[in-house]
Design an enzyme around this catalytic site. Structure first.
Site, PDB file in Angstrom:
ATOM      1  N   ASP A 203       0.902  -1.247   0.083  1.00  0.00           N
ATOM      2  CA  ASP A 203       0.072   0.057   0.056  1.00  0.00           C
ATOM      3  C   ASP A 203       0.965   1.226  -0.037  1.00  0.00           C
ATOM      4  OD1 ASP A 203      -2.986   0.648   0.443  1.00  0.00           O
ATOM      5  OD2 ASP A 203      -1.870   2.131   1.536  1.00  0.00           O
TER       6      ASP A 203
ATOM      7  N   TYR B  75      -2.805  11.153   0.250  1.00  0.00           N
ATOM      8  CA  TYR B  75      -3.491  10.800  -0.970  1.00  0.00           C
ATOM      9  C   TYR B  75      -3.470  12.091  -1.900  1.00  0.00           C
ATOM     10  CZ  TYR B  75      -5.136   6.248   0.381  1.00  0.00           C
ATOM     11  OH  TYR B  75      -5.225   4.875   0.808  1.00  0.00           O
TER      12      TYR B  75
ATOM     13  N   HIS C  76      -4.792  -7.917   0.407  1.00  0.00           N
ATOM     14  CA  HIS C  76      -3.820  -6.638   0.538  1.00  0.00           C
ATOM     15  C   HIS C  76      -3.122  -6.626   1.837  1.00  0.00           C
ATOM     16  CE1 HIS C  76      -3.011  -2.523  -0.386  1.00  0.00           C
ATOM     17  NE2 HIS C  76      -3.573  -2.148   0.890  1.00  0.00           N
TER      18      HIS C  76
END
Length: 411
Positions: free
Chosen positions: A177, A310, A370
């Site tokens: 990630d 982000y 994930h």
């Protein structure tokens, strides 16, 4: 002057716990359509059950369990942003010449993702590791910056300077990630110190004859396997059905922060959906879920701050001392280990992923999603021990250290 790190004990103020309980008691739920499934979001029954469980749940017991793992904090000076107080897990191995390993979490993860692999990496019987797992700035119990522009290079700088401050001039990294982006940035910016990286959630592009002639030839002559075709399907699903959160967090993180800061129900739904959708049928229990969510609820900078990464990374312009997706998904000359999990968010063919650098280890897993360190900790430990052990492609590339440094023994 390097400041010695100080032990850290998680201790959430009681008024924050009381406020959470009050808000949970006042929760109001929407209706849902008949025959609603997970494709519409978290089902109402799950939300009601978890809300009731959270209201009765004892954070102090979870806090005590978290505090059983050695944690510290220390100021790290980030260029242009001053000192940030960084929280981190730091587990020494008593094995001689253990390898310093920087473990970097992502979203919606935290330092808790390292917990299951700690006992597997410190023991004898193969290469052992000194494990450092920071809470990234704005996550968990680390301080975050107060001004804009804190992007991938700054997260990398924070982690790199943390390792140097602990006496680890050479080290390896592991991440998925945002851990992919941060550790790749470290390899790009600090190759003299970061000697090898292991990554999951591998983001790559097709090989080209200009940059990767051998891989491009292999790619052009070889048909995709059934597993690779399934990987494209998983990637397409994520792109079409699973990226809504990303668009919001990378464009309007402040708007989202109001909901997550004020409503623990919004926070629970926002993250729990990912724990369900991004894993390979992982058997989450309520205690695991509530501990995971509560780290965000009680985070130092508030539940909405973690999403700023982000926006900042998405809006970074290329330039000296910066890293963008062009750098992190391009070739970086640090020895590389790759883990392929079928329920990862993006699952690309090996010929694509091998464009990222000198690949010296690969694990092609039949299960896993994930959150690799949480779902399959034994496999991740296996990967690292094989990659850095005798006969492994990264054997000897990192200078190990022998137990505690003498000047830090008191820690």
């Amino acid at each position: 002057m390097t400041v010695a790190p100080e032990p850290y004990t998680i201790s959430v103020p009681q008024h924050k716990i009381d406020s959470l309980k009050t808000k949970l008691s006042l929760a109001e739920f929407p209706d849902e359509l008949a025959a609603s499934e997970w494709d519409l979001g978290v089902p109402l029954a799950d939300m009601k059950r978890l809300t009731e469980a959270w209201a009765k749940w004892d954070w102090r017991q979870a806090e005590a369990r978290l505090n059983q793992v050695p944690q510290f904090h220390t100021p790290i000076n980030v260029d242009g942003f001053g000192d940030l107080d960084i929280h981190f897990v730091w587990q020494h191995s008593e094995v001689k010449n253990a390898i310093p390993l920087l473990f970097v979490h992502g979203w919606p993860g935290s330092f808790i993702e390292v917990f299951k692999i700690l006992p597997l990496l410190s023991k004898p019987g193969g290469p052992a590791f000194h494990v450092v797992a920071p809470s990234l700035p704005n996550f968990g119990f680390s301080e975050g910056p107060k001004k804009r522009g804190f992007a991938a290079a700054q997260y990398a700088e924070t982690c790199h300077k943390l390792m140097l401050s602990l006496g680890y001039n050479e080290y390896a990294t592991q991440g998925g990630d945002w851990g992919f982006t941060v550790t790749r940035s470290i390899g790009y910016l600090y190759p003299d110190h970061c000697k090898a990286s292991h990554i999951n959630m591998v983001h790559a592009h097709p090989p080209t004859f200009k940059k990767n002639p051998i891989l491009a030839l292999q790619h052009s002559l070889t048909s995709y396997s059934k597993k690779e075709e399934d990987g494209f399907k998983r990637t397409k699903w994520f792109s079409k059905e699973g990226r809504g959160y990303n668009l919001t967090q990378s464009t309007k993180p402040q708007t989202l922060a109001y909901a997550l800061n004020d409503s623990p129900i919004a926070l629970l739904a926002w993250i729990y959906e990912k724990l369900h959708d991004w894993t390979d049928g992982h058997p989450w229990n309520d205690n695991d879920i509530l501990t995971w969510i509560s780290i965000y609820q009680f985070s130092r900078m508030g539940p909405g701050a973690a999403h700023r990464i982000y926006y900042e990374v998405q809006h970074t312009q290329a330039g000296p001392g910066k890293t963008t997706s062009a750098e992190t998904s391009g070739y970086i000359g640090v020895k590389l280990g790759l883990a392929y999990n079928p329920k990862e968010l993006m699952v690309y063919p090996k010929t694509w992923c091998r464009t990222l650098g000198p690949v010296v280890f690969e694990s092609d897993n039949d299960a896993g999603g994930h959150f690799y360190a949480t779902e399959q900790p034994e496999w991740l430990a296996r990967d690292l021990r094989a990659m850095f052990g005798k006969g492994g492609g990264a054997f000897g590339v990192v200078k190990g250290k022998s137990g505690y440094d003498s000047d830090r023994a008191r820690l």
